[in-house]
Design a protein around this motif. Structure first.
Motif, mmCIF file in Angstrom:
data_model
loop_
_atom_site.group_PDB
_atom_site.id
_atom_site.type_symbol
_atom_site.label_atom_id
_atom_site.label_comp_id
_atom_site.label_asym_id
_atom_site.label_seq_id
_atom_site.Cartn_x
_atom_site.Cartn_y
_atom_site.Cartn_z
ATOM 1 N N ALA A 70 9.618 -58.912 14.057
ATOM 2 C CA ALA A 70 9.863 -59.065 15.718
ATOM 3 C C ALA A 70 8.742 -60.169 16.222
ATOM 4 O O ALA A 70 8.680 -60.538 17.181
ATOM 5 N N LYS A 71 7.990 -60.593 15.308
ATOM 6 C CA LYS A 71 6.867 -61.704 15.681
ATOM 7 C C LYS A 71 6.504 -62.281 14.335
ATOM 8 O O LYS A 71 6.737 -61.991 13.449
ATOM 9 N N ARG A 106 5.315 -51.188 13.400
ATOM 10 C CA ARG A 106 6.377 -50.052 13.923
ATOM 11 C C ARG A 106 7.512 -50.784 13.997
ATOM 12 O O ARG A 106 7.919 -52.151 13.977
ATOM 13 N N PHE A 107 8.580 -49.921 13.946
ATOM 14 C CA PHE A 107 9.922 -50.523 14.111
ATOM 15 C C PHE A 107 10.393 -50.684 15.584
ATOM 16 O O PHE A 107 9.676 -49.836 16.561
ATOM 17 N N VAL A 108 10.826 -51.722 16.100
ATOM 18 C CA VAL A 108 11.420 -52.004 17.337
ATOM 19 C C VAL A 108 12.725 -52.389 17.464
ATOM 20 O O VAL A 108 13.444 -52.813 16.443
ATOM 21 N N HIS A 109 13.437 -52.084 18.394
ATOM 22 C CA HIS A 109 14.868 -52.724 18.571
ATOM 23 C C HIS A 109 15.031 -53.936 19.284
ATOM 24 O O HIS A 109 14.530 -54.192 20.455
ATOM 25 N N ARG A 110 15.858 -54.733 18.592
ATOM 26 C CA ARG A 110 15.917 -56.293 19.341
ATOM 27 C C ARG A 110 17.108 -56.096 20.371
ATOM 28 O O ARG A 110 17.730 -54.935 20.705
ATOM 29 N N LEU A 123 17.519 -53.255 14.277
ATOM 30 C CA LEU A 123 16.183 -53.012 13.982
ATOM 31 C C LEU A 123 15.333 -54.089 13.491
ATOM 32 O O LEU A 123 15.759 -54.706 12.714
ATOM 33 N N VAL A 152 10.932 -55.081 12.693
ATOM 34 C CA VAL A 152 9.537 -54.536 12.498
ATOM 35 C C VAL A 152 8.384 -55.462 13.193
ATOM 36 O O VAL A 152 8.401 -56.889 13.004
ATOM 37 N N GLU A 153 7.359 -54.781 13.720
ATOM 38 C CA GLU A 153 6.484 -55.550 14.597
ATOM 39 C C GLU A 153 4.982 -55.098 13.886
ATOM 40 O O GLU A 153 4.621 -54.023 14.327
ATOM 41 N N SER A 168 -3.819 -46.677 15.297
ATOM 42 C CA SER A 168 -2.751 -47.370 15.206
ATOM 43 C C SER A 168 -2.001 -47.077 13.893
ATOM 44 O O SER A 168 -0.857 -47.046 13.740
ATOM 45 N N ASP A 176 5.041 -46.938 11.660
ATOM 46 C CA ASP A 176 6.244 -46.544 10.869
ATOM 47 C C ASP A 176 6.422 -47.134 9.435
ATOM 48 O O ASP A 176 6.865 -46.617 8.456
#
Length: 402
Positions: A332-333, A348-352, A357, A359-360, A372, A377
């Motif tokens: 994600a970054k 952690r998992f994030v949704h775009r 899915l 990962v960030e 943290s 996740d």
């Protein structure tokens, strides 16, 4: 000279070298949940053990239901656990309920919704279909089938299957005994009254929970102070274990005495520095019958090392597959290039925006930050000297499932 840092894969191979599964023991089926099978579970009978009705209705002969609106004589009843003992003849039917054995001579069940009862007779209001609504003998499994292979960790569905196959006892691996020793004058147990210069011991509790989650039996050796005598006494209490896990005190500081105490007990030291972050000061060696894993004292380092090394060691002791299947997810970054140590980044998992899915990784990766870690996740793996990774590129991950 300390020498070069040992690569993670080589360190893991050394930890697992020569590991043999624990001996088997017989346990009652009710105590087998979450235990690891030592032998295959073999079906002792057919399931179902007879042709059985799958619905409430009437057991009939297929030849009698091909004609339109047949009228059949009802000659008896079959219920689950109470079979109809006579043979069904032409023009006859038996009232039958779900799970009951199909009478001799019958090969079909007509559901009750498609019938009309008229005294001692039944009228089929819809044409029947030969062979319908019958569970054939052995539909689920046959005697001699391997139902659950050795090495499986038993869940509730496995327990039900073993019970259906008439197993009251199962052969499972003995739980590996994992002795856990915290070290350091600065530590006090949770719920106590620490001085201003002390901290709460959390690693031992976390590692005990981790060991249980992996199928092992944790043994609490308590907290040993920073003296060779205290360490020697505590280590002596852990020598009956299959694995002795020490926490902290294995580095090169003047008061890091764990290596000295273990060496005095006869430790054959294999390695103590590996090319990973967090977890560089990881120690591994062997006492005569006990593997020794010395974990770093920082909380995140200790649990990450447990995930990478202790988990596969416990799995091998239980005769289970112990190699991780890595997953790939987009970042994600972006991440910078890496140095010579293999990184395990909490993420952690994030949704775009498109719902997929990603990962960030967390911005702060200090090995003392437990909050943290508890919110993470997974771990994002960054191989040694990995180039910079832009957002959207795929990253290797290990799930945190403990």
């Amino acid at each position: 000279m300390a020498g070069p840092l040992l690569p993670v894969e080589e360190a893991l191979a050394r930890v697992l070298d020569g590991v043999a599964p624990m001996p088997a023991e017989q346990v009652p089926l009710d105590e087998a949940w979450q235990r690891t099978l030592a032998d295959d579970v073999i079906a002792t009978r057919d399931q179902p053990p007879f042709d059985a009705s799958a619905m409430d209705g009437y057991a009939v002969r297929g030849d009698d239901v091909d004609q339109k609106t047949p009228r059949l004589s009802v000659i008896g009843t079959a219920q689950a656990g109470h079979a109809f003992r006579d043979t069904l003849g032409p023009g006859q039917a038996v009232r039958i309920f779900t799970g009951a054995p199909l009478p001799d001579g019958a090969d079909t069940v007509v559901i009750q919704e498609n019938t009309r009862r008229e005294g001692d007779a039944v009228v089929l209001t819809e044409p029947g279909q030969r062979g319908r609504h019958v569970r054939r003998r052995g539909l689920d499994f046959r005697a001699g089938d391997v139902l659950i292979p050795a090495g499986v960790r038993l869940n509730a569905r496995h327990i039900g299957l073993a019970a259906a196959a008439n197993h009251g006892m199962l052969a499972v691996r003995r739980r590996p005994r994992i002795a856990i020793l915290s070290t350091g004058d600065e530590l006090v147990p949770p719920g106590g009254n620490p001085r201003a210069d002390q901290i709460i011991s959390s690693n031992d509790r976390a590692l005990a929970a981790f060991a249980r989650a992996m199928g092992a039996e944790p043994i609490d050796l308590g907290i040993a102070g920073d003296s060779l005598q205290a360490l020697d006494e505590a280590i002596g209490r852990g020598l009956h274990a299959d694995v002795l896990v020490t926490i902290g005190g294995a580095s090169v500081g003047e008061r890091d005495l764990v290596q000295q105490a273990l060496t005095a007990r006869g430790l054959a030291l294999d390695f103590w520095r590996i090319a990973m972050r967090p977890g560089k000061p990881l120690m591994f060696g062997r006492l005569p019958s006990t593997r020794v894993l010395g974990l770093p004292g920082n909380p995140v380092s200790a649990l990450v090392c447990a995930r990478i090394f202790l988990r596969p060691l416990i799995a091998a002791l239980l005769g289970r597959p112990h190699r991780d299947e890595l997953e790939m997810l987009p970042l994600a970054k972006s991440l910078p290039e890496n140095d010579q140590r293999q990184d395990y980044l909490r993420a952690r998992f994030v949704h775009r925006p498109d719902g997929s899915l990603a990962v960030e990784p967390f911005s702060l990766q200090d090995s003392s930050l437990q909050q943290s870690f508890a919110a993470a996740d997974c771990l994002v793996i960054r191989r040694p000297f990995a180039p910079a990774a832009p957002a959207g590129s795929l990253a290797e991950i290990l799930r945190l499932d403990f």
